[in-house]
Design a protein around this motif. Sequence first.
Motif, PDB file in Angstrom:
ATOM      1  N   ILE A  76      26.898  45.337  23.049  1.00  0.00           N
ATOM      2  CA  ILE A  76      27.636  46.645  23.654  1.00  0.00           C
ATOM      3  C   ILE A  76      28.170  46.228  24.540  1.00  0.00           C
ATOM      4  O   ILE A  76      29.762  46.995  24.772  1.00  0.00           O
ATOM      5  N   ASP A  77      27.548  45.952  26.297  1.00  0.00           N
ATOM      6  CA  ASP A  77      28.108  45.800  27.170  1.00  0.00           C
ATOM      7  C   ASP A  77      29.688  44.683  27.298  1.00  0.00           C
ATOM      8  O   ASP A  77      31.016  45.073  27.760  1.00  0.00           O
ATOM      9  N   ALA A  78      29.248  44.257  26.280  1.00  0.00           N
ATOM     10  CA  ALA A  78      30.531  42.761  26.251  1.00  0.00           C
ATOM     11  C   ALA A  78      31.579  43.910  25.519  1.00  0.00           C
ATOM     12  O   ALA A  78      33.020  43.182  25.683  1.00  0.00           O
ATOM     13  N   GLY A  79      31.815  44.574  25.084  1.00  0.00           N
ATOM     14  CA  GLY A  79      32.705  44.977  24.347  1.00  0.00           C
ATOM     15  C   GLY A  79      33.149  46.724  24.925  1.00  0.00           C
ATOM     16  O   GLY A  79      33.870  47.569  24.127  1.00  0.00           O
ATOM     17  N   SER A  80      32.641  47.419  26.199  1.00  0.00           N
ATOM     18  CA  SER A  80      32.574  48.229  26.907  1.00  0.00           C
ATOM     19  C   SER A  80      33.553  48.063  28.335  1.00  0.00           C
ATOM     20  O   SER A  80      33.744  46.842  28.489  1.00  0.00           O
ATOM     21  N   PRO A  81      34.775  48.718  28.717  1.00  0.00           N
ATOM     22  CA  PRO A  81      35.799  48.661  29.923  1.00  0.00           C
ATOM     23  C   PRO A  81      35.041  49.541  30.744  1.00  0.00           C
ATOM     24  O   PRO A  81      35.242  48.353  31.658  1.00  0.00           O
ATOM     25  N   ASP A  82      34.368  49.867  31.026  1.00  0.00           N
ATOM     26  CA  ASP A  82      33.831  50.739  32.002  1.00  0.00           C
ATOM     27  C   ASP A  82      32.877  49.540  32.450  1.00  0.00           C
ATOM     28  O   ASP A  82      32.431  48.771  33.686  1.00  0.00           O
ATOM     29  N   SER A 122      36.247  53.586  42.378  1.00  0.00           N
ATOM     30  CA  SER A 122      35.909  52.903  42.895  1.00  0.00           C
ATOM     31  C   SER A 122      36.058  50.815  42.858  1.00  0.00           C
ATOM     32  O   SER A 122      35.365  49.956  43.890  1.00  0.00           O
ATOM     33  N   LEU A 123      36.203  50.370  41.173  1.00  0.00           N
ATOM     34  CA  LEU A 123      37.220  49.643  41.689  1.00  0.00           C
ATOM     35  C   LEU A 123      38.369  49.321  42.085  1.00  0.00           C
ATOM     36  O   LEU A 123      38.752  47.274  41.683  1.00  0.00           O
ATOM     37  N   LEU A 148      33.469  45.461  31.576  1.00  0.00           N
ATOM     38  CA  LEU A 148      33.788  44.891  32.013  1.00  0.00           C
ATOM     39  C   LEU A 148      34.839  44.979  33.138  1.00  0.00           C
ATOM     40  O   LEU A 148      35.097  43.497  33.800  1.00  0.00           O
ATOM     41  N   LEU A 149      35.064  46.052  33.299  1.00  0.00           N
ATOM     42  CA  LEU A 149      36.579  45.526  34.696  1.00  0.00           C
ATOM     43  C   LEU A 149      34.801  45.243  35.958  1.00  0.00           C
ATOM     44  O   LEU A 149      35.958  45.261  36.720  1.00  0.00           O
ATOM     45  N   THR A 150      33.946  45.832  35.810  1.00  0.00           N
ATOM     46  CA  THR A 150      32.617  44.472  36.913  1.00  0.00           C
ATOM     47  C   THR A 150      33.154  43.880  37.460  1.00  0.00           C
ATOM     48  O   THR A 150      32.089  42.935  38.296  1.00  0.00           O
ATOM     49  N   ARG A 151      33.203  43.159  36.166  1.00  0.00           N
ATOM     50  CA  ARG A 151      32.667  41.671  36.094  1.00  0.00           C
ATOM     51  C   ARG A 151      34.352  40.956  35.945  1.00  0.00           C
ATOM     52  O   ARG A 151      34.057  39.469  36.302  1.00  0.00           O
ATOM     53  N   MET A 152      35.360  41.868  36.507  1.00  0.00           N
ATOM     54  CA  MET A 152      36.803  40.703  36.712  1.00  0.00           C
ATOM     55  C   MET A 152      36.619  40.930  38.509  1.00  0.00           C
ATOM     56  O   MET A 152      35.910  41.673  39.541  1.00  0.00           O
ATOM     57  N   SER A 153      37.287  40.131  38.703  1.00  0.00           N
ATOM     58  CA  SER A 153      37.680  40.198  40.138  1.00  0.00           C
ATOM     59  C   SER A 153      38.738  40.290  40.836  1.00  0.00           C
ATOM     60  O   SER A 153      39.386  41.420  40.292  1.00  0.00           O
ATOM     61  N   ALA A 169      40.022  48.719  25.722  1.00  0.00           N
ATOM     62  CA  ALA A 169      38.937  47.596  25.046  1.00  0.00           C
ATOM     63  C   ALA A 169      40.008  46.253  24.995  1.00  0.00           C
ATOM     64  O   ALA A 169      39.428  45.117  25.464  1.00  0.00           O
ATOM     65  N   LEU A 170      40.771  46.440  24.074  1.00  0.00           N
ATOM     66  CA  LEU A 170      41.868  45.419  24.298  1.00  0.00           C
ATOM     67  C   LEU A 170      42.377  44.562  25.345  1.00  0.00           C
ATOM     68  O   LEU A 170      41.564  43.362  26.208  1.00  0.00           O
ATOM     69  N   ALA A 171      42.289  46.133  26.481  1.00  0.00           N
ATOM     70  CA  ALA A 171      42.995  45.240  27.618  1.00  0.00           C
ATOM     71  C   ALA A 171      42.254  44.939  29.105  1.00  0.00           C
ATOM     72  O   ALA A 171      42.202  43.679  29.739  1.00  0.00           O
ATOM     73  N   SER A 172      40.852  44.986  28.797  1.00  0.00           N
ATOM     74  CA  SER A 172      40.220  44.857  29.952  1.00  0.00           C
ATOM     75  C   SER A 172      39.303  43.661  28.936  1.00  0.00           C
ATOM     76  O   SER A 172      38.571  42.712  30.182  1.00  0.00           O
TER      77      SER A 172
END
Length: 634
Positions: free
Chosen positions: A545-551, A591-592, A553-558, A506-509
């Motif tokens: 909740i989504d803003a704290g979820s690594p699964d 997948s990402l 947050l990773l989809t929102r990264m470039s 969570a901290l890393a993402s």
Amino acid sequence: MASPHDKMADGAAEPRVSQPAAGPEVASPVVGSAWDVAATIVGLDPNAPVTVPAPAAPHSPTTDGIPVGGRPLMTMMDAARGHPLARYVGRAVNAAWSSLRDSAWGTLLAVLFVVAAFALHWMAQMNDVFGQMGFDPDRAQLVGSLLLGGIVAATSAIVSNRLRPAVLAGFAGATALFMDTFIALTRSAMASNGPAGVFDLGGWLISVAALVMSGLVAAWAGAAMAVVARPAITNTIDIVRAGVEQREMRGRAARRIGAVALAVVVLAATAPVFSDLVNYTVDVHMLYGGPPPIGLGGPVLTPDPSIGLVSDASSDPSIPPAATASPTASASAAAQPSTSPADSATPVPTRTYTDLTPWHAWIPSGVGTARSVGIQPAPWTGGENYAEVTIVTPPGYNPKGKRRYPVIYEAPYAFEHWNEAMGVSGLLDSLTDKGYMPAAIVVAMSTAGGPITDSECTDSFDGREWFDKYVVNQVVPYIDSHYLTIADARARATLGASQGGYCAPALASRHPDVFSTSISFSGYYHAGLLGPPSSIPFGTDKDFIDAGSPDVLLTRMSPAVRQTQYYIVIAKLDQALYGPEASRFATVLFSLDVPHELFDSTTPHGWTQMKREFQRAMEAWGTRLVLTGVFDTP
């Protein structure tokens, strides 16, 4: 005149014993023998006296040549019944039959309890309770198995009123509940090598003996108490039954039912209080209006001269300005929270190395040093006025030297908790001294002292805690300004287990420009996945909740930012919850196209897993540091 043979054919009784003269019938006292077992089976009373018909006068030989009154085999059998050896054997057979019958009931109860423990999630619920009290899952499974074994023994003793079969049933139940964990630990120990140690057959044997004795003692205690309580229980049942049959509860029946009801109410009211006395402090209910208590899962923070209070993140003048491993952000800038992870971070350069362990050129020796500080202001309201942070510097660390070190940030447990549970200080020293991992600084950030028991290392929806901001705005700048760190996101890793197995990713993402690596032992990867208490800091708002979820947050990264990240996911893949969750998250990473490692541990969720897999995780992280150029000469 009819012959004796004719009389037998007509159904007359054949005499059992031939004697020279007739006499009155005599009673032979019955003794324990196989006869008792047979009598029990057919429904006779084996303890009633056996009436032996008086011997009749001798008869003339029959046509087949066998004396009707003789029958030597019957005579021998009747005579043998009175022999002392026959009495002993008979008693033994009777006792064995009774024990077998009672053991069958006990075995059935043990089977039903074991099935119920898993089907109704009794063991999982008990493990959660013991986990909150500070027990790792393996020890929680052991304690829970012993408790349920004692309950099986007590129930069996109440039903059968037999101590030995009840003890055996309780022991069998406890063994069945703990067997899977014990087998997993044995396999892990047999496969162990390196700094974690090697398999010790003698230690394994004494461990088995200790487990057997503890199982027997727990079962005996439960059965013994039940045998003592059984008369009162059966008496109460008889009184209530009589009252029900008479459709009227008066006098003794009414008083007994009232006493039982009162005992149940008092037990229901005091059991949770006793749990608090054990989990927190004995005076936890004697005070009102103070800060929330801290359970055994984390230490109670109290003023300690060995803990220095740090009121700000001002730099230590004895530490030279932090150097970066590459022309990225400065230490203070790198520590700022990521406002837009989709647009930040420097792409990882592609390199090829022939030596993936360059730190072998400067392997230190000796032991590391741990120092605790209290960071102020604390990242919460309504709790302690500081948060504890422990900094562990590696062997060979010289605050006046020039060598700088990568940093591992652990949350949410205090370093003392890790050290007591798995000896992490010695493990870090051993891995570093033997070159399995590069010398690194370890920072343990405790969430104990705040108002939320499971803070999940996040900024709570209600504003009571802001641990996430505290990590990147206070802790990381403090460490970079007071210690010889490589102040670069590529040289910072997050690490955690269980709840920390969520905190690390969570901290890393959430902050890919502050941390590049996440090391997660038996974690989960969506905020609040386990329900209360893990869901409490997030509330019910889906966006929060989504803003704290690594699964998520990773989809929102470039794609470029995702390439800067590295996730080490460790779990026993066939273990309920943690295994499927690790596999699911690894599928998301794949997948990402996010660099990652998925390690299938032979040991389930618990301190043993972390101890066994720590070396493999550190080796993978060391390789990642090399491949991303962290150790390149500026």
